[in-house]
Write an enzyme that holds these catalytic residues in place. Structure first.
Site, PDB file in Angstrom:
ATOM      1  CD  GLU A 184      -2.823  -1.340   2.345  1.00 35.90           C
ATOM      2  OE1 GLU A 184      -2.796  -0.450   3.210  1.00 35.90           O
ATOM      3  OE2 GLU A 184      -3.570  -2.337   2.432  1.00 35.90           O
ATOM      4  CD  GLU A 303      -4.403  -7.944   1.622  1.00 36.44           C
ATOM      5  OE1 GLU A 303      -5.308  -7.297   2.201  1.00 36.44           O
ATOM      6  OE2 GLU A 303      -3.214  -7.574   1.622  1.00 36.44           O
TER       7      GLU A 303
END
Length: 456
Positions: A184, A303
């Protein structure tokens, strides 16, 4: 929910369809005049996901929460659900920076080692998550992952990052097949004009604010030096579809990493998405994976969870259909070796109120589980490949039709031609084969489609 006998009777007497596969339970829901069947329970209690994934040389994995479950006990339902259904695991939290180095140069591998031992007992792969992230950054580095409240210099913070990566990667070397090196790193707010001209905006983390872009290149170089055989990924959310602004920024960033010869293996798409009719943009997900393949990189789903506010039978079946579509996308992508589901049961998910996973709180498989299962099973079994040439296409329909009309065909594989597995070759096998061809084609071009879709 219907038993085989009940649903078979309904289909024969109401819809004029002679037979459906047995032994399976199904859920049926109507969408306009299109009827879809989704497998919801196996009558013999088998767990086909793991076996089919192994056969396809693909990995269907799951994120494991170690701190609040006893994965050391293989008789626990949590443990059984994992090792019976998946062939890859990743620690949900226990291999992150704050867990593995809670204080400077004091490393804690206890829970990570437990996961390794669990995986070894059950012949499962392990992926690492994550070496460098602004979130779950230990307090001794930064109070919030953004501010440099400890006053580190660039040299000091680079030394901290290098020490962490070398220690953690070397500890797990040989037991982990890949790492999310950075997680991220992109800002959520990207300029459309900026990304269209090749730009990207980095997140203002403590790593970027103090070190600059050098932290990114350095993290990959150090991870590669610590374990040259390791696959190394960059991982992020809202980068799942090629037409997303942040996805364009990610592509620009990764393209620059490749140009600078940074040792990156691939890109992780988190796929924290919603479930609903038409909510999965398969066209742009396929396009996204393809563009990384053209760069020589892998592109994996890291994910996956699909939240839904509609927990009715129909809503859960739509969720299953979305899971099936995404599974087909990753199975058909040459550069996508695995997909990871982000958790085991709905109640333990970080999105628990949206019931986004494959199993309910009592470990019962939901329709979503069988959405994944159907995609894997059909791909692995090659049902419909009547001429035994390794693919299912319109030539197989011709072969089945020839057999029905003439009582013979060459080449001919009876088991594959019996696409609905009812023990006989008839027009229903043509219908099943045609449905699979249509569904597989639609998943490639991005239009969705339903398993065993039959127009009344």
């Amino acid at each position: 929910n219907y038993t085989y006998e009940e649903l078979n009777d309904y289909f024969e007497n109401t819809l004029g369809i002679n037979s459906i596969p047995n032994p399976i339970k199904y859920s049926l829901f109507a969408d306009s005049d299109n009827y879809r069947i989704i497998q919801t329970a196996s009558s013999n209690g088998s767990k086909p996901n793991k076996e089919a994934a192994d056969q396809l040389k693909k990995d269907v994995g799951v994120a494991v929460s170690i701190y609040n479950t006893n994965i050391d006990d293989d008789n626990q339902m949590y443990s059984k659900t994992i090792y019976q259904n998946f062939n890859m695991v990743v620690a949900e939290n226990e291999m992150k920076f704050d867990a593995t180095e809670p204080s400077r140069n004091n490393f804690n591998y206890y829970n990570g080692d437990r996961l390794i031992k669990f995986a070894q007992r059950h012949n499962m792969k392990v992926r690492g998550h994550a070496l460098c992230w602004h979130s779950q950054c230990p307090q001794w580095v930064s109070k919030d992952g953004y501010s440099n409240d400890k006053g580190w210099t660039k040299t000091e913070l680079l030394a901290i990052l290098k020490n962490h990566i070398f220690n953690v990667v070397k500890h797990f070397k040989g037991n982990i097949c890949e790492w999310d090196v950075v997680n991220e790193v992109l800002d959520d707010s990207q300029s459309e004009s900026g990304v269209n001209s090749g730009g990207y905006k980095m997140r203002n983390s403590v790593w970027y604010n103090v070190i600059g872009l050098e932290f990114l290149d350095s993290a990959f170089v150090w991870a590669h030096q610590a374990d040259p055989d390791m696959d190394l990924y960059i991982n992020d959310y809202s980068c799942d579809y090629a037409n997303q602004t942040k996805a364009k920024a990610m592509y620009n960033l990764v393209k620059n990493l490749v140009k600078r010869k940074v040792p990156i293996t691939g890109v992780g798409l988190q796929c924290h998405l919603g479930a609903g009719p038409g909510w999965v943009d398969s066209l742009n997900m396929v396009k996204n994976m393809k563009q990384y393949e053209e760069l020589g990189l892998k592109c994996i789903i890291t994910e996956l969870d699909l939240g839904t506010s509609d927990t009715s039978e129909r809503g859960l079946n739509i969720q299953a259909d979305n899971y099936r579509t995404i599974t087909n996308i990753f199975l058909n992508a040459k550069n996508s070796p695995h997909a990871i589901i982000w958790g085991v049961t709905d109640d333990k998910s970080w999105r628990s109120n949206e019931r986004p996973l494959l199993f309910d709180a009592n470990f019962n498989p939901k329709p979503a589980y069988f959405g994944v299962c159907n995609a894997l099973k059909i791909k692995a079994s090659k049902l419909g490949d009547a001429n035994n040439d390794g693919s299912v296409n319109v030539n197989d329909i011709t072969t089945i039709a020839t057999y029905i009309l003439n009582g013979t065909a060459y080449p001919f594989n009876f088991n594959n031609a019996d696409a609905n597995q009812d023990g006989i070759i008839n027009v229903n096998d043509i219908t099943s084969t045609a449905s699979f061809i249509l569904d597989n084609h639609l998943s490639k071009v991005g239009l969705g489609g339903g398993m065993f879709a039959v127009n009344e």
